[in-house]
Design an enzyme around this catalytic site. Structure first.
Site, PDB file in Angstrom:
ATOM      1  N   LYS A   1     -10.548  -0.631  10.455  1.00  0.00           N
ATOM      2  CA  LYS A   1     -10.606  -1.748   9.620  1.00  0.00           C
ATOM      3  C   LYS A   1     -11.039  -2.752  10.404  1.00  0.00           C
ATOM      4  CE  LYS A   1      -7.076   0.308   6.292  1.00  0.00           C
ATOM      5  NZ  LYS A   1      -7.573   0.285   4.882  1.00  0.00           N
TER       6      LYS A   1
ATOM      7  N   GLN B   1      -4.384  -5.260   6.988  1.00  0.00           N
ATOM      8  CA  GLN B   1      -6.026  -6.174   6.340  1.00  0.00           C
ATOM      9  C   GLN B   1      -5.540  -7.123   6.789  1.00  0.00           C
ATOM     10  OE1 GLN B   1      -7.774  -4.902   4.143  1.00  0.00           O
ATOM     11  NE2 GLN B   1      -7.161  -2.763   3.754  1.00  0.00           N
TER      12      GLN B   1
ATOM     13  N   CYS C   1      -4.606   2.620  -3.692  1.00  0.00           N
ATOM     14  CA  CYS C   1      -3.075   3.200  -3.030  1.00  0.00           C
ATOM     15  C   CYS C   1      -2.222   2.008  -2.870  1.00  0.00           C
ATOM     16  CB  CYS C   1      -3.771   3.529  -1.606  1.00  0.00           C
ATOM     17  SG  CYS C   1      -5.218   4.355  -1.395  1.00  0.00           S
TER      18      CYS C   1
ATOM     19  N   ASP D   1       3.093  -5.076   7.755  1.00  0.00           N
ATOM     20  CA  ASP D   1       1.572  -4.087   7.611  1.00  0.00           C
ATOM     21  C   ASP D   1       1.099  -5.037   7.721  1.00  0.00           C
ATOM     22  OD1 ASP D   1      -0.637  -2.900   6.851  1.00  0.00           O
ATOM     23  OD2 ASP D   1       0.734  -1.795   4.460  1.00  0.00           O
TER      24      ASP D   1
ATOM     25  N   HIS E   1       0.600  -1.364   0.104  1.00  0.00           N
ATOM     26  CA  HIS E   1      -0.237   0.180  -0.204  1.00  0.00           C
ATOM     27  C   HIS E   1       0.996   1.469   0.038  1.00  0.00           C
ATOM     28  CE1 HIS E   1      -2.389   2.860   2.047  1.00  0.00           C
ATOM     29  NE2 HIS E   1      -3.688   2.314   1.555  1.00  0.00           N
TER      30      HIS E   1
HETATM   31  C1  LIG Z   1      -2.513  -2.645   3.783  1.00  0.00           C
HETATM   32  C2  LIG Z   1      -2.903  -1.531   3.695  1.00  0.00           C
HETATM   33  N1  LIG Z   1      -1.634  -0.499   4.586  1.00  0.00           N
HETATM   34  C3  LIG Z   1      -1.927   0.630   4.765  1.00  0.00           C
HETATM   35  C4  LIG Z   1      -2.966   1.008   4.841  1.00  0.00           C
HETATM   36  C5  LIG Z   1      -3.436   2.749   5.199  1.00  0.00           C
HETATM   37  O1  LIG Z   1      -4.257   2.248   6.531  1.00  0.00           O
HETATM   38  P1  LIG Z   1      -4.921   4.279   7.353  1.00  0.00           P
HETATM   39  O2  LIG Z   1      -5.319   4.838   6.414  1.00  0.00           O
HETATM   40  O3  LIG Z   1      -5.587   3.660   8.266  1.00  0.00           O
HETATM   41  O4  LIG Z   1      -3.041   4.175   7.905  1.00  0.00           O
HETATM   42  C6  LIG Z   1      -4.173   0.216   4.632  1.00  0.00           C
HETATM   43  C7  LIG Z   1      -5.398   1.241   4.126  1.00  0.00           C
HETATM   44  O5  LIG Z   1      -5.852   0.844   3.086  1.00  0.00           O
HETATM   45  C8  LIG Z   1      -3.754  -0.843   3.782  1.00  0.00           C
HETATM   46  O6  LIG Z   1      -5.161  -1.682   3.038  1.00  0.00           O
END
Ligand SMILES: Cc1ncc(COP(=O)(O)O)c(C=O)c1O
Lengths: 407, 141
Positions: free
Chosen positions: A227, A204, A365, A201, A124
């Site tokens: 999430k 998900q 993203c 990370d 992401h």
């Molecule tokens: C794999 C992953 N990393 C990071 C994020 C970013 O999360 P946040 O916007 O809550 O900081 C997301 C959110 O879509 C994600 O799916």
């Protein structure tokens, strides 16, 4: 198998029974944000209506009550992820901020010119851009683990990339586009063999898979409350004490200090060293309540239910002509990315919305990953603990209608 | 016909359709009928990148009127692009600058021209007005 209490669960999420565009809502955008159960909203409401007061500041009763609730939430998080101590649990604004914290603070303390960081091609943007900024600041080099056609990581190439210059590995636990569950245990073990720390990370993964940070032995683990059936604006950085202790603070202000004078400021101990200013303690209490909620059902039972729903959805979607899946690796769950031949994802998403079905369309993203597959975007259906096979049927019917419209 | 009259005509065409499926069917049909975009103009410069879909817009001056040619990779967007061209093509700069686009609201597709919808359409309309302004300046000099 114990009967999964789906009716009772759906009642906990009032939003699920609202109509959208005159149709019953089918919410399949859980990967972007999950809905919030009444229990979590009530827990946060209770803070505002009964104990609201700034934490760690006053000697008065409300301040104590609120501080206790806040620290209690931290303990819940520590227990939920299996941290050795709640000192290793830092409240942030979300996954993005958690990763930025490590990029800044770990970067400042440990990284310099010629050092290398390994990430993957399925990250992401939140796990790419902070490292690119560090690249600019500190002159580090980014190495990218490629992605195979089926959406799995090219592990052979990962082993090739690992070298004495590697100072950190940062990869996603579960891909937000492909649904791939990455072999993080293997990655962590290989990196540790040459004393390289690993950041996972978990944005998900944390809501779908049992995560035990000590068993995983990861050095950092980041995720978001929104999430995880919790509130927005709050997230967690788990970090091993040995790293956090050595790392420089990244933001300065109240709460993170022990004493301040113009000659010398000493920093507070963990975890407060990394929590400058008044944190969103209401949301922190909310995330604790969300974890209570998940535990009340049981993550193992949720995982099992979701795995079955996922398989059902995959099978049903396979029957649609012109269906192309992105992400077919052996180990995957929770979300399905696809395109239908001749139909732009924006068009499909727009028409599904008219039928009350919420899916995500676009690049999610993860533009480098879109480039890897040479597509502008996908349609993504991502599931949560309250979704049903009936809703999957509605999606399949909806897509059939979309196809009809395109005649 | 004036810009207003064409919009009234479009509103009429859509007003008969009460079901959203029919409305979108018509939009898809209109999108499919859009004059084909000349590939030489599919340049980086003519690209308006929305987060969700892309729009290409090419403009030129012909007998003191502004001509537009446009395209999109998403067919619903292309349908709206097609309507915009039907309304704003072969107009003087002043006509475009003084125009008010109300048809999109009235045919119930308002959401597609909202700034939060990153489909490139809002930027396209803005870009069409920018062209009008630029050509007006050029013609006055
Ligand atoms: C794999 C992953 N990393 C990071 C994020 C970013 O999360 P946040 O916007 O809550 O900081 C997301 C959110 O879509 C994600 O799916």
């Amino acid at each position: 198998m114990i009967k999964y209490p789906i009716e009772a669960i759906r009642k906990d999420f009032p939003i699920l029974s609202r109509p959208v565009n005159g149709r019953p809502l089918v919410y399949f955008d859980n990967g972007a944000t999950s809905q919030t159960p009444t229990q979590v909203v009530k827990a946060m409401e209770k803070v505002y209506l009964e104990i609201n007061s700034n934490i760690h500041r006053g000697v008065h009763t409300l301040s104590n009550l609120c501080t206790e609730a806040f620290e209690d939430a931290r303990k819940k998080v520590a227990k939920y992820i299996g941290a050795a101590s709640e000192k290793e649990v830092i409240f942030t604004r979300g996954t993005t901020e958690a990763i930025n914290l490590v990029a800044q603070s770990f970067g400042e303390t440990f990284l310099g010119k010629d050092d290398e960081i390994i990430i993957s091609a399925m990250e992401h943007h939140s796990n790419i851009v902070p490292w690119q900024l560090l690249q600019k600041r500190a002159g580090i080099t980014l190495r990218i683990i490629p992605v195979n056609d089926d959406g799995s990581l090219d592990m052979e190439e990962f082993y090739n990339l690992l070298n004495p210059k590697t100072k950190l590995v940062a990869v996603t636990h579960l891909s937000n586009v492909l649904g791939t569950i990455n072999p993080v245990e293997e990655i962590i073990e290989a990196a540790h063999n040459i004393n390289v720390p690993v950041l996972i990370d978990g944005a998900q993964a944390i809501q779908h898979l049992p995560v035990d940070v000590q068993k995983l032995d990861c050095d950092f683990y980041a995720f978001s409350g929104h999430k995880l059936y919790g509130p927005t604006g709050i997230g967690i950085l788990y970090g091993k004490e040995k790293w956090l202790n050595q790392m420089e603070p990244w933001q300065g202000g109240g709460e993170m200090i022990q004493s301040v004078s113009f000659e010398k400021t000493t920093f507070n101990e963990l975890p407060y060293k990394f929590e400058a200013g008044t944190p969103d303690y209401v949301a922190a209490i909310g995330i604790g309540a969300a974890m209570d909620y998940i535990r009340s059902i049981g993550l193992d039972i949720i995982s099992e239910y979701e795995a079955e729903l996922y398989q059902y959805a995959f099978d049903r979607l396979s029957s649609i002509e012109g269906m192309q899946f992105y992400g077919t690796a052996e180990k995957r769950t929770s979300l399905i990315s696809f395109l239908i031949k001749g139909i732009h994802p924006f068009d499909a998403g727009t028409l599904l919305d008219k039928m009350g079905i919420a899916v995500r369309t676009g690049h999610h993203c993860a533009q480098p990953l879109m480039d890897r597959f040479n597509i502008p975007g996908t349609i993504r259906a991502s599931f949560g603990l309250y979704n049903t096979k009936k809703e999957v049927d509605a999606l399949v019917d909806g897509l059939t209608k979309v196809k009809q419209l395109f005649g | 016909m004036t810009i207003k009259e064409i919009q009234d005509e479009i509103v009429d065409e859509f007003s008969m359709l009460t079901d959203w499926m029919d409305k979108y069917s018509l939009l898809i049909e209109i999108g499919n009928e859009l004059d084909s975009f000349e590939e030489e103009h599919r340049t980086e410069q003519n690209l308006i990148e929305g987060c969700q879909s892309k729009v290409w817009l090419h403009a030129w001056l012909e007998d003191d009127k502004i001509r537009f040619m446009a395209d999109s990779d998403a067919i619903i967007v292309k349908g709206i692009v097609s309507l915009l061209i039907r309304i704003l093509d072969k107009r003087t700069p002043d006509e475009i600058l003084n125009s008010e686009l109300f048809f999109i609201d009235e045919i119930g597709l308002k959401e597609h021209l909202s700034p939060t919808r990153s489909n490139g359409l809002v930027s396209m309309v803005k870009q069409m007005r920018m062209y009008a302004l630029a050509f007006k300046t050029k013609m006055e000099n």
